[in-house]
Design a protein around this motif. Sequence first.
Motif, mmCIF file in Angstrom:
data_model
loop_
_atom_site.group_PDB
_atom_site.id
_atom_site.type_symbol
_atom_site.label_atom_id
_atom_site.label_comp_id
_atom_site.label_asym_id
_atom_site.label_seq_id
_atom_site.Cartn_x
_atom_site.Cartn_y
_atom_site.Cartn_z
ATOM 1 N N ILE A 60 0.823 -1.216 0.000
ATOM 2 C CA ILE A 60 0.000 0.000 0.000
ATOM 3 C C ILE A 60 0.855 1.263 0.000
ATOM 4 N N GLN A 61 2.169 1.101 -0.231
ATOM 5 C CA GLN A 61 3.081 2.215 -0.470
ATOM 6 C C GLN A 61 3.279 3.110 0.756
ATOM 7 N N LEU A 62 3.241 2.520 1.933
ATOM 8 C CA LEU A 62 3.610 3.230 3.149
ATOM 9 C C LEU A 62 5.033 2.837 3.542
ATOM 10 N N MET A 67 1.772 6.927 -7.439
ATOM 11 C CA MET A 67 1.622 6.127 -6.230
ATOM 12 C C MET A 67 0.198 6.132 -5.679
ATOM 13 N N PRO A 68 -0.586 7.237 -5.780
ATOM 14 C CA PRO A 68 -1.986 7.141 -5.321
ATOM 15 C C PRO A 68 -2.800 6.077 -6.057
ATOM 16 N N LEU A 100 -1.934 2.877 -4.331
ATOM 17 C CA LEU A 100 -2.544 2.828 -3.003
ATOM 18 C C LEU A 100 -4.037 2.532 -3.091
ATOM 19 N N ALA A 114 -4.571 -1.095 -4.152
ATOM 20 C CA ALA A 114 -4.306 -2.064 -3.089
ATOM 21 C C ALA A 114 -5.428 -2.085 -2.058
ATOM 22 N N LEU A 115 -5.826 -0.910 -1.591
ATOM 23 C CA LEU A 115 -6.886 -0.856 -0.576
ATOM 24 C C LEU A 115 -8.228 -1.305 -1.151
ATOM 25 N N PRO A 125 -3.721 -3.360 -7.386
ATOM 26 C CA PRO A 125 -2.803 -2.354 -7.961
ATOM 27 C C PRO A 125 -2.459 -2.607 -9.421
#
Length: 373
Positions: free
Chosen positions: A260-262, A315-316, A319, A322-323, A338
């Motif tokens: 989730i790119q955190l 990247m959004p 994210l 993924a979510l 994604p």
Amino acid sequence: MSNNRIMGLNNARELLDVLIRAGLIAVLVMFCFQIFHPFMNIVLWSVILAITLYPLNQKLAATLGDRHGLAAVIVVILGLACLIVPMGLLGASIADSVQANMHTMQGRTFEIPPPPAVVQTWPLIGEPLFSLWTHASENLSWVFSQIAPHLKDLSRTVLTRLAGAGAGIMVFVLALFISGLIMAHGDSGQRTALAIATRISGPEHGPGLASLCTATIRAVAQGVVGVAFIQMVLVGIGLVVMGVPGAGVLALLVLLVGIIQLPTLLIITPVVLYVFFRDGVGVSSIIFTVWLVLAGLSDNVLKPLMLGRGVAVPMPIILIGALGGMLSSGIIGLFIGPVLLAMGYQLFMSWVYQPPPVTTSESGTADPGKPLD
């Protein structure tokens, strides 16, 4: 009867025929979708894996004398080894942590140390926190009576999530076998994909559409899912070697956070602080810290190498994919979401910025406003 009326009746019949055909096709598509829907995630994941691993399959087949079937079998075996070995280690770590916690709870060997005196001097929350902490350290049965109802609901939720993760792993294994079959017949699959893209976008844009979809799938699968999996393995090795409780759960959290790119430092930092608090400052603690920090920051090196191959996906988009994939399809949607959303984004943006067709007018000058005949 006039000719105009006859032509009107013929047009009405033709329109009715078109509507009936379209309705029958829509009903057929609906029934086909209902039948295919239970297997959609497996098929999508199989296609994603096949497209991602196909270059490796081609290189391996070239060294084996163009034996694509044998190369596909070797790739599937390597994929299973890369999946089963880390998951086996992490699963054993999870089982050991759960068993140790159960023994601690059953034997009532769990102890809460008394609070330090400095807690009482904290503003606003110091006094109530100090009294609550002191009461918990002196009366452990009260703590168990307070947290037992919450632990019951929490354990049910955790078991449900773990069952979903186990089902996701089984889907991944099955999809890996199916992707092997697809890679073994990769040439025919590539021709079919090109024919579908050509049928959708025409002979002029069809090959470009197929190439864009392939490049996007490979870039996102390698640059997002692949990098997160590598980070999970590296961090998991460090956690298992250092004997950190719940190493398997923490490694899975690293995988989820990476997808989730955190920043994975959200998971690594508390673990490093715990190790220093438990073992103190020593050679092993410093090496462990350096290993985890390098593993957590490895995406800064790996992502430009894997994700930047011909596509630029914001990247959004990753994210949201993924979510949204996880909310709609569970743990397997976390991987598929994604990739599919990035592919849709690339297709949409390529359509938006597609230049208009340019024709030549009778005077010999370019006329961009008229389409080709």
